[in-house]
Scaffold this motif. Structure first.
Motif, short mmCIF file in Angstrom:
data_model
loop_
_atom_site.label_atom_id
_atom_site.label_comp_id
_atom_site.label_asym_id
_atom_site.label_seq_id
_atom_site.Cartn_x
_atom_site.Cartn_y
_atom_site.Cartn_z
N GLN A 12 1.11 -1.36 -0.24
CA GLN A 12 -0.13 0.13 -0.11
C GLN A 12 0.76 1.51 0.29
O GLN A 12 2.30 1.30 -0.02
CB GLN A 12 -0.82 -0.18 1.45
CG GLN A 12 0.01 -0.11 2.91
CD GLN A 12 -0.96 0.34 3.42
OE1 GLN A 12 -2.30 0.99 3.95
NE2 GLN A 12 -1.57 -0.73 4.28
N ARG A 81 -0.44 10.07 -10.19
CA ARG A 81 -1.42 9.63 -9.39
C ARG A 81 -1.86 7.70 -9.85
O ARG A 81 -1.73 7.17 -9.41
CB ARG A 81 -2.72 10.70 -9.18
CG ARG A 81 -3.41 9.89 -8.13
CD ARG A 81 -5.07 10.99 -7.91
NE ARG A 81 -5.58 11.12 -9.40
CZ ARG A 81 -6.37 11.97 -9.23
NH1 ARG A 81 -7.30 12.61 -7.70
NH2 ARG A 81 -7.06 12.32 -10.05
N LYS A 82 -2.28 7.77 -11.33
CA LYS A 82 -2.45 6.71 -11.68
C LYS A 82 -2.01 5.74 -11.79
O LYS A 82 -1.78 4.65 -11.16
CB LYS A 82 -2.79 7.08 -13.68
CG LYS A 82 -4.67 8.08 -13.66
CD LYS A 82 -4.90 7.94 -15.15
CE LYS A 82 -6.27 8.52 -15.05
NZ LYS A 82 -6.28 8.72 -16.71
N HIS A 85 -1.52 4.20 -8.13
CA HIS A 85 -2.26 3.70 -7.41
C HIS A 85 -2.04 2.13 -7.88
O HIS A 85 -2.71 1.13 -8.00
CB HIS A 85 -3.62 3.75 -8.30
CG HIS A 85 -4.39 5.24 -6.95
ND1 HIS A 85 -4.69 4.85 -5.84
CD2 HIS A 85 -4.07 6.10 -7.12
CE1 HIS A 85 -4.98 6.06 -4.73
NE2 HIS A 85 -4.62 6.53 -5.60
N LYS A 88 0.82 0.50 -5.61
CA LYS A 88 0.46 -0.10 -4.99
C LYS A 88 0.36 -1.31 -5.37
O LYS A 88 -0.01 -2.02 -3.80
CB LYS A 88 -0.13 1.12 -4.63
CG LYS A 88 -1.78 1.04 -4.32
CD LYS A 88 -2.25 1.65 -3.38
CE LYS A 88 -4.49 0.93 -4.24
NZ LYS A 88 -5.37 2.54 -3.34
N GLU A 89 -0.61 -1.97 -6.23
CA GLU A 89 -0.55 -3.33 -5.88
C GLU A 89 0.29 -4.42 -6.08
O GLU A 89 0.53 -5.45 -6.34
CB GLU A 89 -1.18 -3.23 -6.67
CG GLU A 89 -2.98 -2.14 -7.05
CD GLU A 89 -3.74 -2.59 -5.86
OE1 GLU A 89 -3.93 -4.11 -5.28
OE2 GLU A 89 -4.14 -1.91 -5.30
N ILE A 108 -3.89 10.71 -3.24
CA ILE A 108 -2.68 9.62 -3.35
C ILE A 108 -3.69 8.11 -2.60
O ILE A 108 -3.71 7.05 -2.72
CB ILE A 108 -1.35 9.70 -2.62
CG1 ILE A 108 -0.26 10.05 -3.83
CG2 ILE A 108 -1.36 8.39 -2.14
CD1 ILE A 108 -0.59 9.76 -5.04
N GLU A 109 -5.16 9.07 -1.78
CA GLU A 109 -5.24 8.37 -0.54
C GLU A 109 -4.73 6.73 0.08
O GLU A 109 -4.64 5.93 0.47
CB GLU A 109 -6.89 7.27 -1.61
CG GLU A 109 -7.38 8.23 -2.34
CD GLU A 109 -7.98 7.29 -3.30
OE1 GLU A 109 -8.48 6.51 -2.97
OE2 GLU A 109 -8.96 8.21 -3.79
#
Length: 329
Positions: A12, A81-82, A85, A88-89, A108-109
């Motif tokens: 994450q 940003r894309k 995300h 992060k996987e 970014i959450e």
């Protein structure tokens, strides 16, 4: 630092809020809590955008990779940003901020971690984790003493290893243990310092001296240790003929033990006399004394005496005076 043990190995994005002074320490500490044997990639400045895009487009990534972005601005966060995300996987990502996160960073959450900026708290967490592995406990007084001695946190693990080894099977680590290990460590360093002087390696001698100061050893305490050692070296020089024929430690130890046992008078202050030192310590002193002339040893002792006079007379340049003495040795 907040507890993040629950996210170990789970990929994450973490947003760590810390300080410029603690960046290196915090990044290593945080990444090691995220995953075992982290492979760090730390990027700053203008290279962040291209590096993130390049890593995101890679077909294969090291599963231990931890990508760290230091102080990315709002514009960069928006642009990648894309990719973030998607990454992060696959890998761990740390966004390290030296100021509170802005609205842009929240895009970014990620999970926000507020890093503990107090040195004592960070050291306490490391100490607890380390001694727990060896089923040891440390008293509050011992911990306070240890924190006071540590100036460079990179040496903490080696200091703890020495403590664990020193107490052996005993479970509790007490303040007297911290003091004892500190004295032995510095005596070893000073043995190395004299060894460097014997080899005429003045650069190494100054480096050892600087390291002692860096790790919180008072300059007057260093002077005191040097005086003690030079006295012991002069005694070893006087006994050179006895030990010169015993180059191996095992033979030296036997000769040394018989010499000590055969002494009729026992001094009150045994620490100042060579026969009452630990055998291996005396052995090292003996080897060094054989590489230094008595003239040089006396000259060094005179330098230390002159330093003592100048300090007691009042001076603001203790460090420069002792460094000059070491260089001139």
């Amino acid at each position: 630092m907040t507890d993040i043990q629950d996210i170990h190995d789970r990929k994450q994005i973490l947003i760590a809020v810390g300080s410029k002074e603690n960046i290196t320490e915090d990044i290593h500490s945080l990444s090691e809590q995220l995953i075992d044997n982290p492979a760090l990639t730390v990027i700053t400045g203008k290279e962040m955008r291209n590096t993130v895009i390049e890593i995101a487009s890679a077909l294969f990534l090291d599963e231990n990779l931890v990508l760290v972005l230091v102080d990315p601005d709002k514009e960069l966060i928006h642009d990648v940003r894309k990719q973030m995300h998607a990454l992060k996987e696959r890998i761990h990502i740390i966004i390290y901020l030296t100021a509170p996160p802005s609205e842009g960073h929240k895009l970014i959450e990620g999970k926000i971690i507020v890093m503990e900026q107090k040195k004592e708290r960070r050291i306490e967490e490391k100490v607890r984790g380390f001694i727990r592995k060896y089923e040891k406990k440390m008293t509050h007084e011992a911990f306070r003493l240890l924190v006071g001695r540590i100036r460079d946190e990179s040496v903490l693990e080696s200091e703890l290893t020495k403590l664990v080894t020193y107490v052996g099977e005993r479970r509790d680590i007490k303040s007297k243990d911290v003091l004892a290990v500190g004295v032995e460590t510095h005596e070893e360093s000073l043995i190395t310092l004299f060894d460097a002087l014997a080899k005429k390696n003045k650069k190494e001698a100054i480096t050892i001296f600087e390291n002692l100061l860096l790790n919180g050893f008072n300059i007057l305490a260093i002077h005191s240790f040097l005086v003690k050692q030079i006295r012991l070296l002069l005694q070893a020089k006087d006994m050179e003929e006895i030990f010169k024929a015993s180059p191996e430690y095992a033979i030296f130890a036997k000769t040394f033990g018989k010499w000590k046992d055969g002494m009729e008078m026992k001094p009150l202050e045994k620490k100042h006399y060579l026969p009452f030192q630990k055998p291996y310590y005396a052995y090292n002193l003996s080897k060094i004394s054989q590489r230094m002339s008595k003239k040089d040893l006396i000259a060094f002792f005179d330098m230390l005496a002159a330093f003592d006079v100048k300090v007691k007379s009042g001076t603001k340049h203790e460090r420069a005076l002792l460094e000059q003495g070491l260089i001139g040795a």
